[in-house]
Design a protein around this motif. Sequence first.
Motif, PDB file in Angstrom:
ATOM      1  N   ASP A  39      34.414  39.385  36.748  1.00  0.00           N
ATOM      2  CA  ASP A  39      33.455  39.902  37.772  1.00  0.00           C
ATOM      3  C   ASP A  39      33.351  39.050  38.957  1.00  0.00           C
ATOM      4  O   ASP A  39      33.374  39.219  40.310  1.00  0.00           O
ATOM      5  CB  ASP A  39      32.065  40.051  37.316  1.00  0.00           C
ATOM      6  CG  ASP A  39      31.196  40.694  38.134  1.00  0.00           C
ATOM      7  OD1 ASP A  39      31.256  41.850  38.767  1.00  0.00           O
ATOM      8  OD2 ASP A  39      29.925  40.036  38.499  1.00  0.00           O
ATOM      9  N   ARG A  40      32.965  37.355  38.771  1.00  0.00           N
ATOM     10  CA  ARG A  40      33.192  36.504  39.560  1.00  0.00           C
ATOM     11  C   ARG A  40      34.221  36.349  40.310  1.00  0.00           C
ATOM     12  O   ARG A  40      34.220  36.171  41.531  1.00  0.00           O
ATOM     13  CB  ARG A  40      32.876  35.100  38.843  1.00  0.00           C
ATOM     14  CG  ARG A  40      32.277  34.114  39.649  1.00  0.00           C
ATOM     15  CD  ARG A  40      32.152  32.827  39.158  1.00  0.00           C
ATOM     16  NE  ARG A  40      31.911  31.627  39.876  1.00  0.00           N
ATOM     17  CZ  ARG A  40      32.297  30.455  39.576  1.00  0.00           C
ATOM     18  NH1 ARG A  40      32.522  30.244  38.147  1.00  0.00           N
ATOM     19  NH2 ARG A  40      32.202  29.420  40.122  1.00  0.00           N
ATOM     20  N   ASP A  42      36.481  38.561  40.987  1.00  0.00           N
ATOM     21  CA  ASP A  42      36.697  39.859  41.800  1.00  0.00           C
ATOM     22  C   ASP A  42      36.091  39.666  43.163  1.00  0.00           C
ATOM     23  O   ASP A  42      36.503  39.801  44.189  1.00  0.00           O
ATOM     24  CB  ASP A  42      36.217  41.122  41.356  1.00  0.00           C
ATOM     25  CG  ASP A  42      36.832  41.741  40.305  1.00  0.00           C
ATOM     26  OD1 ASP A  42      38.132  41.342  40.134  1.00  0.00           O
ATOM     27  OD2 ASP A  42      36.416  42.700  39.330  1.00  0.00           O
ATOM     28  N   LYS A  43      34.864  38.898  43.351  1.00  0.00           N
ATOM     29  CA  LYS A  43      34.035  38.620  44.514  1.00  0.00           C
ATOM     30  C   LYS A  43      34.787  37.673  45.163  1.00  0.00           C
ATOM     31  O   LYS A  43      34.689  37.891  46.326  1.00  0.00           O
ATOM     32  CB  LYS A  43      32.629  38.511  43.920  1.00  0.00           C
ATOM     33  CG  LYS A  43      31.948  39.643  43.423  1.00  0.00           C
ATOM     34  CD  LYS A  43      30.418  39.280  43.121  1.00  0.00           C
ATOM     35  CE  LYS A  43      29.581  40.269  42.615  1.00  0.00           C
ATOM     36  NZ  LYS A  43      30.095  40.972  41.376  1.00  0.00           N
ATOM     37  N   ASP A  46      37.910  38.727  46.866  1.00  0.00           N
ATOM     38  CA  ASP A  46      37.731  39.473  48.002  1.00  0.00           C
ATOM     39  C   ASP A  46      37.392  38.815  49.268  1.00  0.00           C
ATOM     40  O   ASP A  46      37.801  39.001  50.215  1.00  0.00           O
ATOM     41  CB  ASP A  46      36.714  40.610  47.576  1.00  0.00           C
ATOM     42  CG  ASP A  46      36.795  41.761  48.486  1.00  0.00           C
ATOM     43  OD1 ASP A  46      38.059  42.453  48.614  1.00  0.00           O
ATOM     44  OD2 ASP A  46      35.938  42.256  49.405  1.00  0.00           O
ATOM     45  N   ARG A  47      36.492  37.782  48.832  1.00  0.00           N
ATOM     46  CA  ARG A  47      35.970  36.962  49.815  1.00  0.00           C
ATOM     47  C   ARG A  47      37.188  36.115  50.569  1.00  0.00           C
ATOM     48  O   ARG A  47      37.367  35.847  51.929  1.00  0.00           O
ATOM     49  CB  ARG A  47      35.000  35.861  49.511  1.00  0.00           C
ATOM     50  CG  ARG A  47      33.680  36.250  49.301  1.00  0.00           C
ATOM     51  CD  ARG A  47      32.410  35.335  49.517  1.00  0.00           C
ATOM     52  NE  ARG A  47      32.621  34.314  48.285  1.00  0.00           N
ATOM     53  CZ  ARG A  47      32.249  34.355  47.112  1.00  0.00           C
ATOM     54  NH1 ARG A  47      31.833  35.425  46.605  1.00  0.00           N
ATOM     55  NH2 ARG A  47      32.718  33.265  46.315  1.00  0.00           N
ATOM     56  N   THR A 251      38.731  44.873  49.634  1.00  0.00           N
ATOM     57  CA  THR A 251      37.748  45.876  48.976  1.00  0.00           C
ATOM     58  C   THR A 251      36.490  46.318  50.101  1.00  0.00           C
ATOM     59  O   THR A 251      36.258  47.393  50.288  1.00  0.00           O
ATOM     60  CB  THR A 251      37.382  45.472  47.783  1.00  0.00           C
ATOM     61  OG1 THR A 251      38.307  45.244  47.058  1.00  0.00           O
ATOM     62  CG2 THR A 251      36.445  46.433  46.886  1.00  0.00           C
ATOM     63  N   TRP A 252      35.869  45.169  50.751  1.00  0.00           N
ATOM     64  CA  TRP A 252      34.774  45.247  51.551  1.00  0.00           C
ATOM     65  C   TRP A 252      35.186  46.222  52.515  1.00  0.00           C
ATOM     66  O   TRP A 252      34.531  47.220  53.178  1.00  0.00           O
ATOM     67  CB  TRP A 252      34.248  43.963  51.836  1.00  0.00           C
ATOM     68  CG  TRP A 252      33.251  43.516  50.881  1.00  0.00           C
ATOM     69  CD1 TRP A 252      33.501  42.601  49.850  1.00  0.00           C
ATOM     70  CD2 TRP A 252      31.807  43.713  50.758  1.00  0.00           C
ATOM     71  NE1 TRP A 252      32.459  42.208  49.107  1.00  0.00           N
ATOM     72  CE2 TRP A 252      31.482  42.983  49.724  1.00  0.00           C
ATOM     73  CE3 TRP A 252      30.873  44.361  51.716  1.00  0.00           C
ATOM     74  CZ2 TRP A 252      30.055  42.890  49.303  1.00  0.00           C
ATOM     75  CZ3 TRP A 252      29.593  44.304  51.209  1.00  0.00           C
ATOM     76  CH2 TRP A 252      29.141  43.622  49.984  1.00  0.00           C
ATOM     77  N   GLY A 280      33.301  44.192  44.303  1.00  0.00           N
ATOM     78  CA  GLY A 280      34.190  43.346  43.812  1.00  0.00           C
ATOM     79  C   GLY A 280      35.733  44.058  43.336  1.00  0.00           C
ATOM     80  O   GLY A 280      36.656  43.251  43.169  1.00  0.00           O
ATOM     81  N   HIS A 281      35.661  45.310  43.303  1.00  0.00           N
ATOM     82  CA  HIS A 281      36.775  45.775  42.616  1.00  0.00           C
ATOM     83  C   HIS A 281      36.866  47.279  43.162  1.00  0.00           C
ATOM     84  O   HIS A 281      36.029  48.244  43.267  1.00  0.00           O
ATOM     85  CB  HIS A 281      36.819  45.988  40.934  1.00  0.00           C
ATOM     86  CG  HIS A 281      38.137  46.146  40.473  1.00  0.00           C
ATOM     87  ND1 HIS A 281      39.206  45.321  40.372  1.00  0.00           N
ATOM     88  CD2 HIS A 281      38.365  47.449  39.874  1.00  0.00           C
ATOM     89  CE1 HIS A 281      40.132  45.971  39.709  1.00  0.00           C
ATOM     90  NE2 HIS A 281      39.952  47.123  39.348  1.00  0.00           N
ATOM     91  N   GLN A 296      42.686  42.308  36.789  1.00  0.00           N
ATOM     92  CA  GLN A 296      42.545  40.777  36.788  1.00  0.00           C
ATOM     93  C   GLN A 296      43.411  39.894  36.453  1.00  0.00           C
ATOM     94  O   GLN A 296      44.398  40.581  35.782  1.00  0.00           O
ATOM     95  CB  GLN A 296      40.824  40.693  36.176  1.00  0.00           C
ATOM     96  CG  GLN A 296      41.108  40.632  34.783  1.00  0.00           C
ATOM     97  CD  GLN A 296      40.863  42.014  33.813  1.00  0.00           C
ATOM     98  OE1 GLN A 296      39.802  42.606  34.430  1.00  0.00           O
ATOM     99  NE2 GLN A 296      41.482  42.285  33.109  1.00  0.00           N
TER     100      GLN A 296
END
Length: 319
Positions: A39-40, A42-43, A46-47, A251-252, A280-281, A296
Amino acid sequence: MPVAAGLAFGLVLTPMGAAIADPRPTLSQAKAKLEKLNDRADKVVDRFNTANERYKKAKSGYTKLNTSYKRKLETVADLRTQVVGMAVDSYKLGTDVTSWPGLVGTDNPDAALNGLAVAGQLAQERAQKLAAFDRENRGLKIERDKAEDALEAADKERDAVEKERAEILKLIKEQKKLLDRLGAYNPGNPNSTGIKYTGPASGSAAAVLRFAYAQVGKPYVYGGTGPGGYDCSGLTQAAWAAAGVSLPRTTWQQWSWGANRRVSLDDLQPGDLIFSEGLGHVSIYAGNGKIVHAPQTGDVVKVVNLSDYGRNLVGAVRP
């Protein structure tokens, strides 16, 4: 160092002073730890992608402005040559005939009038050239300033990307270590030919899913846009590109792009993009309760049941 969720693999001392390794984590503990890391990651990925896209955009803007800057330099040089040439020609043609003494002292009135016409035309052209020269100079300064601003922005974005990259590499190292201990690391095959899509999709969605299914077995690669590996949004972007639809990179950005294309999770159709909470996904709905996605690090592009998907969902977009 504190033990987090039973997953710290350090050493503890026995009363006799001997050192023994901590017990291996249970499967459920390891999966819980991996889920948090995923999860971490993913974020952060994306950043990273977002920062990288902004950098490329800023760099592209600078390149265009710099090209324009060079072009204007050439224009200014050309105008300067023309203005100098006009001044020389004016001197050679004796355009001082336009002065009062020149007009009164001439023995040939027709020649004087012709000279006046020529001088007037040259003066007008000279004025126009000088005005253009001035405009180009002013435009040159503005464009140069814009180019400098764009370059500065590009440098800042590049620095941001490097920081994100370092964080991602650290996360990936943690993920790989944990997956290795679980015996669950899957390097994938960059040359995988995937599997055939036989679901209910039609039209553009069918093209999307044929492409996505053909990537099954290829490794998850952060920042990956194919063809040998993908991250989640890299796969969705490439799959929809196969159907002639241009999605943004991250993603964003894809979620934002689809602001007017949102659909209910209860009304999913093949080809829809499904976004997890926190954005994040992203995955692609394949129909019949299935999704295809790049999960992932340590995993591969795969088809799974939507009901088994381990992330909370925030919504869907129909490109």
